[in-house]
Design a protein around this motif. Structure first.
Motif, PDB file in Angstrom:
ATOM      1  N   PHE A 171      69.444  -9.958  85.456  1.00 25.14           N
ATOM      2  CA  PHE A 171      69.286  -8.803  84.399  1.00 25.14           C
ATOM      3  C   PHE A 171      69.319  -7.576  84.844  1.00 25.14           C
ATOM      4  N   THR A 172      69.501  -6.572  83.953  1.00 23.15           N
ATOM      5  CA  THR A 172      69.507  -5.206  84.182  1.00 23.15           C
ATOM      6  C   THR A 172      68.254  -4.579  83.404  1.00 23.15           C
ATOM      7  N   LEU A 173      67.810  -3.404  84.080  1.00 21.90           N
ATOM      8  CA  LEU A 173      66.580  -2.660  83.610  1.00 21.90           C
ATOM      9  C   LEU A 173      66.854  -1.178  83.496  1.00 21.90           C
ATOM     10  N   ARG A 174      66.855  -0.632  82.473  1.00 20.66           N
ATOM     11  CA  ARG A 174      67.072   0.714  82.234  1.00 20.66           C
ATOM     12  C   ARG A 174      65.522   1.469  82.359  1.00 20.66           C
ATOM     13  N   VAL A 175      65.637   2.355  83.360  1.00 22.38           N
ATOM     14  CA  VAL A 175      64.448   2.763  83.642  1.00 22.38           C
ATOM     15  C   VAL A 175      63.911   3.893  82.833  1.00 22.38           C
ATOM     16  N   GLU A 176      62.574   3.958  82.199  1.00 20.40           N
ATOM     17  CA  GLU A 176      61.964   4.575  81.238  1.00 20.40           C
ATOM     18  C   GLU A 176      61.177   5.750  81.872  1.00 20.40           C
ATOM     19  N   SER A 177      60.244   5.074  82.888  1.00 17.58           N
ATOM     20  CA  SER A 177      59.186   5.833  83.358  1.00 17.58           C
ATOM     21  C   SER A 177      58.940   5.250  84.701  1.00 17.58           C
ATOM     22  N   VAL A 178      58.376   6.114  85.730  1.00 18.54           N
ATOM     23  CA  VAL A 178      58.059   5.677  86.965  1.00 18.54           C
ATOM     24  C   VAL A 178      56.887   6.602  87.371  1.00 18.54           C
ATOM     25  N   GLN A 179      55.837   5.458  87.821  1.00 17.26           N
ATOM     26  CA  GLN A 179      54.403   5.735  88.356  1.00 17.26           C
ATOM     27  C   GLN A 179      54.456   5.506  89.954  1.00 17.26           C
ATOM     28  N   THR A 180      53.795   6.374  90.660  1.00 17.56           N
ATOM     29  CA  THR A 180      53.681   6.379  92.048  1.00 17.56           C
ATOM     30  C   THR A 180      52.367   6.479  92.613  1.00 17.56           C
ATOM     31  N   MET A 181      51.942   5.740  93.608  1.00 18.98           N
ATOM     32  CA  MET A 181      50.569   5.922  94.364  1.00 18.98           C
ATOM     33  C   MET A 181      50.882   5.904  95.764  1.00 18.98           C
ATOM     34  N   PHE A 182      50.913   6.986  96.562  1.00 20.25           N
ATOM     35  CA  PHE A 182      50.996   6.898  97.892  1.00 20.25           C
ATOM     36  C   PHE A 182      49.568   7.215  98.613  1.00 20.25           C
ATOM     37  N   LYS A 183      48.876   6.525  98.630  1.00 17.74           N
ATOM     38  CA  LYS A 183      47.252   6.770  98.867  1.00 17.74           C
ATOM     39  C   LYS A 183      47.426   6.710 100.471  1.00 17.74           C
ATOM     40  N   LEU A 184      47.490   8.121 101.049  1.00 11.06           N
ATOM     41  CA  LEU A 184      47.702   8.000 102.484  1.00 11.06           C
ATOM     42  C   LEU A 184      46.563   8.920 103.170  1.00 11.06           C
ATOM     43  N   SER A 185      45.324   8.878 102.629  1.00 10.46           N
ATOM     44  CA  SER A 185      44.159   9.781 103.470  1.00 10.46           C
ATOM     45  C   SER A 185      44.611  11.146 103.054  1.00 10.46           C
ATOM     46  N   GLN A 186      45.216  11.465 101.808  1.00 11.04           N
ATOM     47  CA  GLN A 186      45.309  12.851 101.854  1.00 11.04           C
ATOM     48  C   GLN A 186      44.074  13.737 101.583  1.00 11.04           C
ATOM     49  N   GLU A 187      42.948  12.996 101.270  1.00  9.09           N
ATOM     50  CA  GLU A 187      41.919  13.713 100.822  1.00  9.09           C
ATOM     51  C   GLU A 187      40.892  14.041 102.127  1.00  9.09           C
ATOM     52  N   LYS A 188      41.516  13.484 103.332  1.00  6.48           N
ATOM     53  CA  LYS A 188      40.746  13.843 104.569  1.00  6.48           C
ATOM     54  C   LYS A 188      41.203  15.191 105.226  1.00  6.48           C
ATOM     55  N   PRO A 189      40.426  15.566 106.171  1.00  4.53           N
ATOM     56  CA  PRO A 189      41.109  16.762 107.036  1.00  4.53           C
ATOM     57  C   PRO A 189      42.192  16.198 107.769  1.00  4.53           C
ATOM     58  N   MET A 215      52.279   7.632 106.670  1.00  2.00           N
ATOM     59  CA  MET A 215      51.329   8.726 106.942  1.00  2.00           C
ATOM     60  C   MET A 215      51.903   9.949 107.419  1.00  2.00           C
ATOM     61  N   ARG A 216      52.579   9.831 108.658  1.00  2.00           N
ATOM     62  CA  ARG A 216      53.114  11.041 109.285  1.00  2.00           C
ATOM     63  C   ARG A 216      54.241  11.668 108.585  1.00  2.00           C
ATOM     64  N   ALA A 217      54.988  10.623 107.760  1.00  2.00           N
ATOM     65  CA  ALA A 217      56.056  11.242 106.962  1.00  2.00           C
ATOM     66  C   ALA A 217      55.448  12.091 105.910  1.00  2.00           C
ATOM     67  N   HIS A 218      54.447  11.651 105.467  1.00  2.00           N
ATOM     68  CA  HIS A 218      53.858  12.339 104.418  1.00  2.00           C
ATOM     69  C   HIS A 218      52.601  13.144 104.609  1.00  2.00           C
ATOM     70  N   GLY A 219      52.341  13.513 105.804  1.00  2.00           N
ATOM     71  CA  GLY A 219      51.294  14.198 106.291  1.00  2.00           C
ATOM     72  C   GLY A 219      51.388  15.493 106.130  1.00  2.00           C
TER      73      GLY A 219
END
Length: 231
Positions: A171-189, A215-219
């Protein structure tokens, strides 16, 4: 998927790299209102209007409108019930791990789970045409071998591929929307985030160590930490 803005990744190049590194996806469709799902390798094929991966990675063209490819067993009821134009959800999951409050070194605190995931929705086009199936299967094998294998050359196995192609539903899929969650403790100091990353780095789990790397790459950068301290 609920996207908390703090954890959303808006850079198409980063999302595309995530798909490259985590190609085993959960393909979800519905039949008569009942959701069905299959784990299958799903790969990016090209961007909108045939643009290449480099254009998406550079932000020249969006990931939305791109084409993904995948395949599963032709006897799979999910594939047999796919119809051209059906909607599908493709779930890509990356490294994840439990975060114990002990690492925060503060009270009160609550545990959580750090994780990375991308949800892609779009329109599917199933195919059983031998040429299309062989193209998708051989392309998938070539690219996965190049990314994760040891240099195997499929050329001598193409006749075998042709023999097994009738048992494959592509099968092929034509992308219509993309959602992401990179939950990496961003809310912390920053110091607390660093302790969480160090805990995962010290784990025997390869998944945990990969999570620490993300975490380090997105920190926060050292400069950001200095501004936090100064402020």
């Amino acid at each position: 998927m609920y996207e908390r803005p703090l954890y959303r990744e808006d850079r198409d190049g980063v999302v595309l790299a995530f798909l490259h590194h985590h190609p085993l996806a959960l393909v979800v469709t519905a039949h008569e209102g009942v959701p069905v799902a299959t784990h299958a390798p799903v790969l990016f094929r090209h961007g909108p209007d045939g643009a290449d991966a480099e254009a998406v990675a550079a932000g020249t063209v969006p990931l939305a409108g791109s084409t993904l490819i995948g395949h599963m067993n032709v006897e799979n009821p999910q594939w047999r019930r796919m119809r051209s134009g059906d909607q599908a959800l493709i779930v890509f999951q990356g490294p994840h791990g439990y975060v114990s409050p002990t690492v925060y070194d503060v009270t009160p605190a609550a545990p959580t789970w750090n994780f990375t995931a991308v949800h892609v929705t779009g329109t599917v086009e199933p195919t059983a045409e031998p040429a299309d199936v062989l193209d998708i299967v051989s392309d998938t094998a070539r690219r996965l071998e190049g990314r994760f294998g040891r240099g195997w050359d499929q050329e001598s196995s193409l006749d075998y591929f042709r023999q097994i192609a009738p048992g494959v539903g592509a099968f092929t899929l034509r992308v219509e929307s993309v959602q992401t969650m990179f939950k990496l403790s961003q809310e912390k100091p920053t110091p607390m985030r660093r302790r969480v990353a160090e805990q995962f780095e010290a784990s025997e789990s390869g998944t945990h160590r990969a999570l620490a790397g993300m975490m380090r790459a997105h920190g926060l950068t050292d400069a950001d930490e200095e501004r936090e301290t100064a402020g």
